[in-house]
Design a protein around this motif. Structure first.
Motif, PDB file in Angstrom:
ATOM      1  N   LYS A  74       0.805  -1.220   0.000  1.00 49.77           N
ATOM      2  CA  LYS A  74       0.000   0.000   0.000  1.00 49.77           C
ATOM      3  C   LYS A  74       0.846   1.282   0.000  1.00 49.77           C
ATOM      4  O   LYS A  74       0.297   2.370  -0.197  1.00 49.77           O
ATOM      5  CB  LYS A  74      -0.965  -0.008   1.171  1.00 49.77           C
ATOM      6  CG  LYS A  74      -2.037  -1.070   1.034  1.00 49.77           C
ATOM      7  CD  LYS A  74      -2.982  -0.777  -0.116  1.00 49.77           C
ATOM      8  CE  LYS A  74      -4.008  -1.853  -0.333  1.00 49.77           C
ATOM      9  NZ  LYS A  74      -4.991  -1.517  -1.348  1.00 49.77           N
ATOM     10  N   ALA A  90      -4.837 -12.399  -3.866  1.00 49.16           N
ATOM     11  CA  ALA A  90      -6.039 -12.127  -3.065  1.00 49.16           C
ATOM     12  C   ALA A  90      -6.519 -10.709  -3.349  1.00 49.16           C
ATOM     13  O   ALA A  90      -5.729  -9.838  -3.731  1.00 49.16           O
ATOM     14  CB  ALA A  90      -5.714 -12.289  -1.587  1.00 49.16           C
ATOM     15  N   GLY A 144      -8.639  -7.158  -2.302  1.00 49.59           N
ATOM     16  CA  GLY A 144      -9.280  -6.226  -1.375  1.00 49.59           C
ATOM     17  C   GLY A 144     -10.039  -5.217  -2.224  1.00 49.59           C
ATOM     18  O   GLY A 144     -11.170  -5.466  -2.649  1.00 49.59           O
ATOM     19  N   GLY A 189      -8.993  -4.681  -5.116  1.00 46.29           N
ATOM     20  CA  GLY A 189      -8.756  -5.229  -6.451  1.00 46.29           C
ATOM     21  C   GLY A 189      -7.762  -4.397  -7.250  1.00 46.29           C
ATOM     22  O   GLY A 189      -7.477  -4.711  -8.399  1.00 46.29           O
ATOM     23  N   THR A 220      -4.494  -4.121  -6.864  1.00 43.67           N
ATOM     24  CA  THR A 220      -3.289  -4.882  -7.206  1.00 43.67           C
ATOM     25  C   THR A 220      -3.613  -5.913  -8.293  1.00 43.67           C
ATOM     26  O   THR A 220      -2.961  -5.940  -9.347  1.00 43.67           O
ATOM     27  CB  THR A 220      -2.717  -5.607  -5.960  1.00 43.67           C
ATOM     28  OG1 THR A 220      -2.688  -4.708  -4.855  1.00 43.67           O
ATOM     29  CG2 THR A 220      -1.324  -6.122  -6.234  1.00 43.67           C
ATOM     30  N   TYR A 229       1.444  -8.145  12.723  1.00 46.85           N
ATOM     31  CA  TYR A 229       0.435  -9.043  13.330  1.00 46.85           C
ATOM     32  C   TYR A 229       0.915  -9.599  14.666  1.00 46.85           C
ATOM     33  O   TYR A 229       0.370 -10.582  15.142  1.00 46.85           O
ATOM     34  CB  TYR A 229       0.132 -10.196  12.366  1.00 46.85           C
ATOM     35  CG  TYR A 229      -0.394  -9.722  11.023  1.00 46.85           C
ATOM     36  CD1 TYR A 229      -1.748  -9.750  10.723  1.00 46.85           C
ATOM     37  CD2 TYR A 229       0.479  -9.197  10.057  1.00 46.85           C
ATOM     38  CE1 TYR A 229      -2.221  -9.293   9.499  1.00 46.85           C
ATOM     39  CE2 TYR A 229       0.017  -8.735   8.840  1.00 46.85           C
ATOM     40  CZ  TYR A 229      -1.333  -8.786   8.562  1.00 46.85           C
ATOM     41  OH  TYR A 229      -1.799  -8.329   7.361  1.00 46.85           O
TER      42      TYR A 229
END
Ligand SMILES: Cc1ncc(COP(=O)(O)O)c(C=O)c1O
Length: 320
Positions: A45, A183, A185, A187, A189, A305
């Motif tokens: 990001k 994957a 989010g 979209g 990427t 995380y």
């Protein structure tokens, strides 16, 4: 390598592509990951934030020292905006749903942003709508100063992935790629990267991965799940479905387990969505078989995380 950079934003991009040696089976296709955890700012990001902000600058819509940049985000985009704003001298106000990681909020504040925590709704869509309301209220209070970056609809999001992320992938693999899996989010990427890869490599297959409970594109589901940053319950505006060859769904358990194996068997400490992307890439690698090559993107660093449950496990092995 560059000698002296004028500021840290010049270090954004140029992330490594790394071969997985232990997770794929001997008869599987080769699996490569582009590791955005090593990006300046810690995630994919940083690229998007820079693109959203610089396109608004180019259009004369914002100016440093005056404009207040806002966004509704589950985390990484907010950190990216805070990171870019710190260097360029913008005020950043980020709205974040309350169940998302405390590390993210701390990181946004570390980069000097103000954070608004918004309530969780009955599903993913309502959660995001609550978050968007906070941006709307801020805009109503300071109509001239607030600029809402709108990562879900701003075309500067997929544009940077088509122009830079995909161009890096083509260069790093010499265009030798049979499948790209990622994957979704916003979209940005997947949409941006697949647009260039499909044009440059005619036979490439593109796969979209989603959390099982939040598989909106594949199955219309909008459930809550534990894979931060993806499966947001908002249809992507950046995904050209005619470019997508298949959809894969990944359970929370599979995403967690794969993220743990990625760290403990490959030394790549990435987040939960990377577990989702890599799990899906390994499935595609099994289907394609030996001699083929699959690439996916690990969107952020796993250090983001540490306070959640991702790393709360005991590796299972004994000394012989
Ligand atoms: C950890 C993580 N993975 C994946 C994504 C998905 O990226 P995109 O929004 O480009 O689909 C995001 C987006 O915020 C994210 O934070």
């Amino acid at each position: 390598m560059n000698k002296i950079l004028n500021n840290i934003l010049e270090a954004v991009g140029g992330t490594p592509v790394i071969r997985l040696n232990r997770l794929p089976g001997p008869e599987d296709a080769e699996v490569l990951v582009k590791f955005e955890g090593l990006n300046a700012g810690g995630s994919v990001k940083s690229r998007t934030a820079l693109s959203l902000i610089e396109s608004a600058e180019a259009e004369g819509l914002i100016r440093p020292g005056y404009s207040i940049l806002t966004e509704c985000t589950t985390g990484n985009q907010g950190i990216g905006i805070a990171f870019v704003s710190a260097v360029k001298g913008y005020h950043a106000v980020i709205a974040v749903p309350e169940h998302y990681g405390v590390e993210r909020v701390k990181l946004m504040r570390a980069y000097g942003a103000r954070v608004i925590i918004t309530p969780v709704g009955k599903d993913q869509t309502e959660t995001i709508l609550n978050c968007r309301k906070a941006c709307e209220e801020l805009k109503a209070r300071y109509p001239d100063r607030v600029f809402w970056l709108q990562q879900y609809r701003n075309i500067a999001n997929p544009k940077i992935h088509r122009q830079r992320t995909a161009a890096e992938i083509l260069y790093q693999t010499d265009g030798k790629l049979d499948a790209f899996v990622h994957a979704i989010g916003t979209g940005g990427t997947l949409g941006g990267v697949s647009a260039l890869l499909k044009a440059a490599i005619p036979n490439i297959k593109i796969y979209c991965a989603e959390p099982y409970e939040g598989a909106l594109e594949a199955a219309g589901r909008r459930g809550l799940h534990r894979q931060q940053g993806i499966g947001d319950g908002i249809p992507s505006r950046f995904l050209d479905r005619s470019l997508i060859d298949g959809f894969l769904t990944v359970t929370d358990e599979e995403a967690y387990e794969t993220a743990r194996k990625l760290a403990s068997q490959e030394g790549i400490l990435a987040g939960v969505s990377s577990g989702c992307s890599v799990h899906a890439a390994l499935q595609v690698a099994r289907q394609l078989g030996k001699g083929k090559r699959v690439l996916t993107i690990c969107a952020d660093t796993g250090e983001r995380y540490l306070e959640g449950d991702l790393w709360q496990y005991e590796p299972e092995w004994d000394l012989p």
